[in-house]
Design an enzyme around this catalytic site. Structure first.
Site, PDB file in Angstrom:
ATOM      1  N   CYS A 124      -6.096  -0.302   7.037  1.00  0.00           N
ATOM      2  CA  CYS A 124      -5.955   0.301   5.699  1.00  0.00           C
ATOM      3  C   CYS A 124      -6.959   1.440   5.246  1.00  0.00           C
ATOM      4  O   CYS A 124      -8.332   1.015   5.106  1.00  0.00           O
ATOM      5  CB  CYS A 124      -5.656  -0.553   4.394  1.00  0.00           C
ATOM      6  SG  CYS A 124      -5.399   0.248   3.038  1.00  0.00           S
ATOM      7  N   CYS A 134       0.766  -1.325   0.047  1.00  0.00           N
ATOM      8  CA  CYS A 134      -0.016  -0.099  -0.016  1.00  0.00           C
ATOM      9  C   CYS A 134       0.882   1.388  -0.082  1.00  0.00           C
ATOM     10  O   CYS A 134       2.136   1.161   0.624  1.00  0.00           O
ATOM     11  CB  CYS A 134      -0.948   0.168   1.329  1.00  0.00           C
ATOM     12  SG  CYS A 134      -2.047   1.388   1.533  1.00  0.00           S
ATOM     13  N   ARG A 140       3.026   5.013   6.300  1.00  0.00           N
ATOM     14  CA  ARG A 140       3.314   4.243   7.745  1.00  0.00           C
ATOM     15  C   ARG A 140       3.811   3.021   7.278  1.00  0.00           C
ATOM     16  O   ARG A 140       4.044   2.052   8.499  1.00  0.00           O
ATOM     17  CB  ARG A 140       2.102   4.161   8.669  1.00  0.00           C
ATOM     18  CG  ARG A 140       1.675   5.624   9.058  1.00  0.00           C
ATOM     19  CD  ARG A 140       0.159   5.347   9.728  1.00  0.00           C
ATOM     20  NE  ARG A 140      -0.732   5.171   8.624  1.00  0.00           N
ATOM     21  CZ  ARG A 140      -2.203   4.822   9.097  1.00  0.00           C
ATOM     22  NH1 ARG A 140      -2.654   4.994  10.111  1.00  0.00           N
ATOM     23  NH2 ARG A 140      -3.029   4.437   8.244  1.00  0.00           N
ATOM     24  N   ASP A 172       0.563   3.565   1.689  1.00  0.00           N
ATOM     25  CA  ASP A 172       0.416   4.453   3.181  1.00  0.00           C
ATOM     26  C   ASP A 172       2.072   4.504   3.816  1.00  0.00           C
ATOM     27  O   ASP A 172       2.697   3.699   3.600  1.00  0.00           O
ATOM     28  CB  ASP A 172      -0.159   3.276   4.086  1.00  0.00           C
ATOM     29  CG  ASP A 172      -0.691   4.045   5.211  1.00  0.00           C
ATOM     30  OD1 ASP A 172       0.059   4.502   5.904  1.00  0.00           O
ATOM     31  OD2 ASP A 172      -1.880   4.047   5.483  1.00  0.00           O
ATOM     32  N   HIS A 189      -2.066  -4.041   4.847  1.00  0.00           N
ATOM     33  CA  HIS A 189      -2.087  -3.566   6.416  1.00  0.00           C
ATOM     34  C   HIS A 189      -3.231  -3.362   7.095  1.00  0.00           C
ATOM     35  O   HIS A 189      -4.425  -2.779   6.386  1.00  0.00           O
ATOM     36  CB  HIS A 189      -0.964  -2.394   6.596  1.00  0.00           C
ATOM     37  CG  HIS A 189      -1.740  -1.020   5.967  1.00  0.00           C
ATOM     38  ND1 HIS A 189      -2.348  -0.177   6.727  1.00  0.00           N
ATOM     39  CD2 HIS A 189      -1.591  -0.688   4.643  1.00  0.00           C
ATOM     40  CE1 HIS A 189      -2.781   0.933   6.000  1.00  0.00           C
ATOM     41  NE2 HIS A 189      -2.547   0.574   4.635  1.00  0.00           N
TER      42      HIS A 189
HETATM   43 CO    CO Z   1      -3.301   1.190   3.046  1.00  0.00          CO
END
Ligand code: CO
Length: 220
Positions: free
Chosen positions: A101, A42, A46, A44, A98
């Site tokens: 998400c 992803c 993090r 993302d 994750h």
């Molecule tokens: Co995500």
């Protein structure tokens, strides 16, 4: 302005530190790229790919998009997958989602965010196909289970690509794994859905290379 200056200053410090720890660091990296793993994750911020599996630069080939999807008409992802399998000859492809998400959570709602709504529609389709299971869960569990179901679906999508199936036909070593990372404690959950041969591919998705000189009999 100040933020970008900060990034460039950070970069100079990082480069100096890397050379200090290993004077040949960049020469070695520049000479060859031979990663054994393709990571599909992803976007993302993090979930920093190399950090969470503690691998150095050069060890992971990476493709990231919102909610770690492998869509059959996404030539960006398909090009990465084909290059990784046929040229880099990676031995493993890891789809790593994750928990929590945001993309997966948004696909369970009704709000509009823009173009990304179309991208997330694929995950809405997965939630619709699994609504019996998902409807029995509380909101948080529903999001997290859909994160898992999404990863499982993307592993399946990878087994359905020509690149993966033709690799298995050549007896090339290739395993496709489904993992989900926890933002809460940084630990990865292996969903145990690893696919390593054509046996993982449902019949309707089995592809066979057309023989040279022979055209398939079809009109689209
Ligand atoms: Co995500």
């Amino acid at each position: 302005m100040s933020t970008l200056k900060q990034l460039l200053d950070n970069n100079k410090r990082w480069s100096a530190k890397a050379k200090e720890q290993d004077p040949q660091f960049f020469e070695k990296l520049e000479a060859i790229q031979r990663p054994e793993y393709l990571w599909i994750g992803c976007s993302d911020s993090r979930v920093p790919t190399n950090q969470i599996v503690d691998l150095a630069p050069g060890e992971l080939f990476v493709h990231r998009n919102i909610a770690n999807q492998v869509v059959h008409t996404d030539f960006n992802c398909l090009a990465v997958v084909q290059y990784a399998i046929e040229v880099l000859r990676v031995k493993h492809i890891i789809v790593c989602g994750h928990y929590g998400c945001g993309g997966v959570a948004a696909s369970l709602g009704h709000d509009e965010y823009g173009v990304v709504d179309n991208w997330l529609r694929h995950i809405k389709d997965i939630s619709f196909a699994n609504q019996l299971e998902l409807n029995g869960l509380c909101e948080q569990d529903k999001i997290n289970r859909l994160c898992e179901l999404n990863v499982i679906a993307q592993v399946q999508n990878l087994t359905r690509t020509k690149a993966a199936q033709y690799a298995w036909d050549r007896a090339q070593t290739l395993s496709i794994h489904g993992w989900v990372y926890s933002l809460h404690d940084g630990v990865i959950n292996d969903l145990q859905v690893t696919a390593s041969s054509r046996e993982a591919v449902d019949d309707i998705y089995q592809l066979h290379q057309t023989q040279r000189g022979k055209r398939p009999n079809a009109n689209f």
